[in-house]
Structures are given as structure tokens and as C-alpha cells.
Enzyme design. Structure first.
Site, PDB file in Angstrom:
ATOM      1  N   HIS A 122       0.833  -1.197   0.000  1.00 41.90           N
ATOM      2  CA  HIS A 122       0.000   0.000   0.000  1.00 41.90           C
ATOM      3  C   HIS A 122       0.875   1.257   0.000  1.00 41.90           C
ATOM      4  O   HIS A 122       1.900   1.313   0.679  1.00 41.90           O
ATOM      5  CB  HIS A 122      -0.877   0.049   1.252  1.00 41.90           C
ATOM      6  CG  HIS A 122      -2.126  -0.749   1.161  1.00 41.90           C
ATOM      7  ND1 HIS A 122      -2.167  -2.088   1.447  1.00 41.90           N
ATOM      8  CD2 HIS A 122      -3.395  -0.397   0.820  1.00 41.90           C
ATOM      9  CE1 HIS A 122      -3.412  -2.529   1.301  1.00 41.90           C
ATOM     10  NE2 HIS A 122      -4.171  -1.522   0.910  1.00 41.90           N
ATOM     11  N   ASN A 153       8.345  -4.226   3.385  1.00 44.62           N
ATOM     12  CA  ASN A 153       6.967  -3.821   3.631  1.00 44.62           C
ATOM     13  C   ASN A 153       6.578  -4.005   5.097  1.00 44.62           C
ATOM     14  O   ASN A 153       5.951  -3.128   5.710  1.00 44.62           O
ATOM     15  CB  ASN A 153       6.032  -4.642   2.723  1.00 44.62           C
ATOM     16  CG  ASN A 153       4.588  -4.212   2.812  1.00 44.62           C
ATOM     17  OD1 ASN A 153       4.271  -3.091   3.204  1.00 44.62           O
ATOM     18  ND2 ASN A 153       3.690  -5.105   2.443  1.00 44.62           N
TER      19      ASN A 153
END
Length: 259
Positions: A122, A153
Site C-alpha cells: 500500500h 513492507n
């Protein structure tokens, strides 16, 4: 004759007022940063803070804006406001990723990431939008993701996201711009050849009194145990490597460790 003139005048006034309302509503629609519960006086989220776009493909969602780069099949930046009152921890069910219907050139299909070895990372985090189910779901458009190594991440990138939430609570309202540094030399994944950025950046802007302050991070797409502050750089460094002017309407804005 007099009654006829009165009726004509009333008809004119009615449609003049109706058209005025439609114009005002159109302004709100075209500038979603000014929603019904926001104003420029109490919110950082205004068009004044939007970066420039190298592609001219700006996509407005209700709670975030992005500039899509079709060549690299992802956003070159995503910009959003994070208010203190947005910091919720609702147990929303994660939806499937879907293509962004507002990207006119078509955003990359999620299947490009399948078995690629990269996370669907994201840019505007779902965790920043848990105050509203629709805002949360909107973060699952494929225009809002970029290929990220899993350890990056879930590691240092996640730590920067958590720190951003800390600053949102501290300053009550911050503005975030984030994305990957997109280059022709990037590795590609999937049939649509989605670029894998070697670096990701995140810039956080806050207003302190009458002054603006900012901090900028430029981080390799790799696992790292280093301090977040080891990756603080001047905003100009990111501008030079991306060709993006991040805050063109703010004069003499400098980023620093003191945030």
C-alpha cells in the site's frame, strides 16, 4: 400584463438560484479536498499541497489523490491527509484488490503480483483509513499499490507508517506524500510489466503555528534494521530523482530531522 411580468421575474430568479447552487456543488465535486466537513481554515488537505504530476493523470478519491504513471503501471505519488481523529483501529475485513475505475488508461491487474515474490504494498496505508469503511476499501485499488519486498513492507516501511501516525497525533493533522522512485531500469513483474522501485519515499508535512515543517525519507526496497533517521533526506533530493515538485505553493520549505 403586470401579473405576467411578475411570473416571468419569479421564473428567472428561480432558475438563476438553481444554476448558482449547481455551480457551487460542481466546485466541491471538482475539488474533493474541500468536502462538506472540511475547510481550508481547519484542514491541511487542500489543493495547495498537491505535488506536480509528470503524467497529468491525476485521480481524486474521497480521502486521497494520486498521479498515475501508465508507463510504470503504478502511481508516481499518492497524497493524503491524516488527522488525529482518523487514528482508529476497526476490525474491517480486508477486501480483494481491484482495478481503479478512475484511471483512464487502466490500472495494473492484481494478478501481476501473483507468484512474483513481491507484496502488494500500500502507498496510502489501509491502516490510516480505518476510521471509515469506504475510506478503508478505497485503499485496495491497484492504483494505490507498488511491488515491495516483504521484509521491507513489514519492516522499515511499516515502522515509518507507524511513526507517521505518531506525528498525526502529535500535530493533530499531517499531510503525507508517498511513492516509489520509478526508473526505466527497474525490474518488471507480470504481463503488464509493473516496475519494481529500488527506492520508496515518504514526505510528511505539518503546520506548526504559522510555519510549515516537513520530514522526508528515501528508503531502499530492502530489509533494514537501521534507524528511520538514517534515511532522512532533503526534499530536494527526492525532487531531483523523480522530477516532481512536491510543494510548489510553499516557499522556502525545508525538511529536517527536527520534526
Amino acid at each position: 400584463m403586470r401579473k405576467f411580468l411578475v411570473l416571468v421575474l419569479m421564473h428567472f430568479v428561480f432558475f438563476s438560484c438553481k444554476n448558482e447552487v449547481e455551480i457551487k456543488e460542481g466546485v466541491v465535486e471538482n475539488h474533493p479536498h474541500f468536502t462538506s466537513n472540511q475547510s481550508s481554515s481547519d484542514s491541511l488537505y487542500t489543493v495547495d499541497y498537491l505535488p506536480t504530476s509528470t503524467t497529468k493523470q491525476i485521480v481524486n478519491h474521497k480521502y486521497y489523490t494520486l498521479s498515475y504513471n501508465e508507463k510504470f503501471e503504478q502511481a508516481e505519488w499518492v497524497a493524503y491527509e491524516l488527522k488525529k481523529e482518523y487514528l482508529k483501529n476497526n476490525d474491517f475485513k480486508r477486501p480483494y484488490f481491484i482495478a481503479d475505475p478512475k484511471v483512464t488508461t487502466g490500472s495494473a491487474d492484481w494478478r501481476n503480483y501473483k507468484k512474483s515474490g513481491y507484496d502488494k504494498g500500500h502507498l496510502c496505508p489501509a491502516g490510516d483509513m480505518e476510521f471509515d469503511i469506504n475510506a478503508y476499501n478505497d485503499t485496495f485499488y491497484t492504483s494505490n499499490i507498488s511491488p515491495q519486498k516483504h521484509d521491507f513492507n513489514s519492516g522499515i516501511w511499516n515502522r515509518i507508517e507507524q511513526k507517521t501516525r505518531y506525528w498525526a497525533e502529535k500535530y493533530h493533522d499531517v499531510y503525507v506524500v508517498t511513492g516509489g522512485v520509478l526508473k526505466d531500469s527497474d525490474k518488471k513483474i507480470g504481463t503488464e510489466k509493473v516496475s519494481v522501485p529500488k527506492y520508496f519515499y515518504k514526505i510528511i508535512l505539518a503546520k506548526s503555528g504559522n510555519e510549515h515543517k516537513a520530514i522526508a525519507f528515501l528508503v531502499p526496497n530492502e530489509d533494514s534494521d537501521k534507524s528511520l533517521y538514517d534515511y532522512v533526506v532533503p526534499i530536494e533530493t527526492i525532487e531531483n530523482t523523480t522530477g516532481i515538485d512536491f510543494f510548489p505553493n510553499l516557499k522556502n520549505l525545508k525538511s529536517s530531522h527536527d520534526f
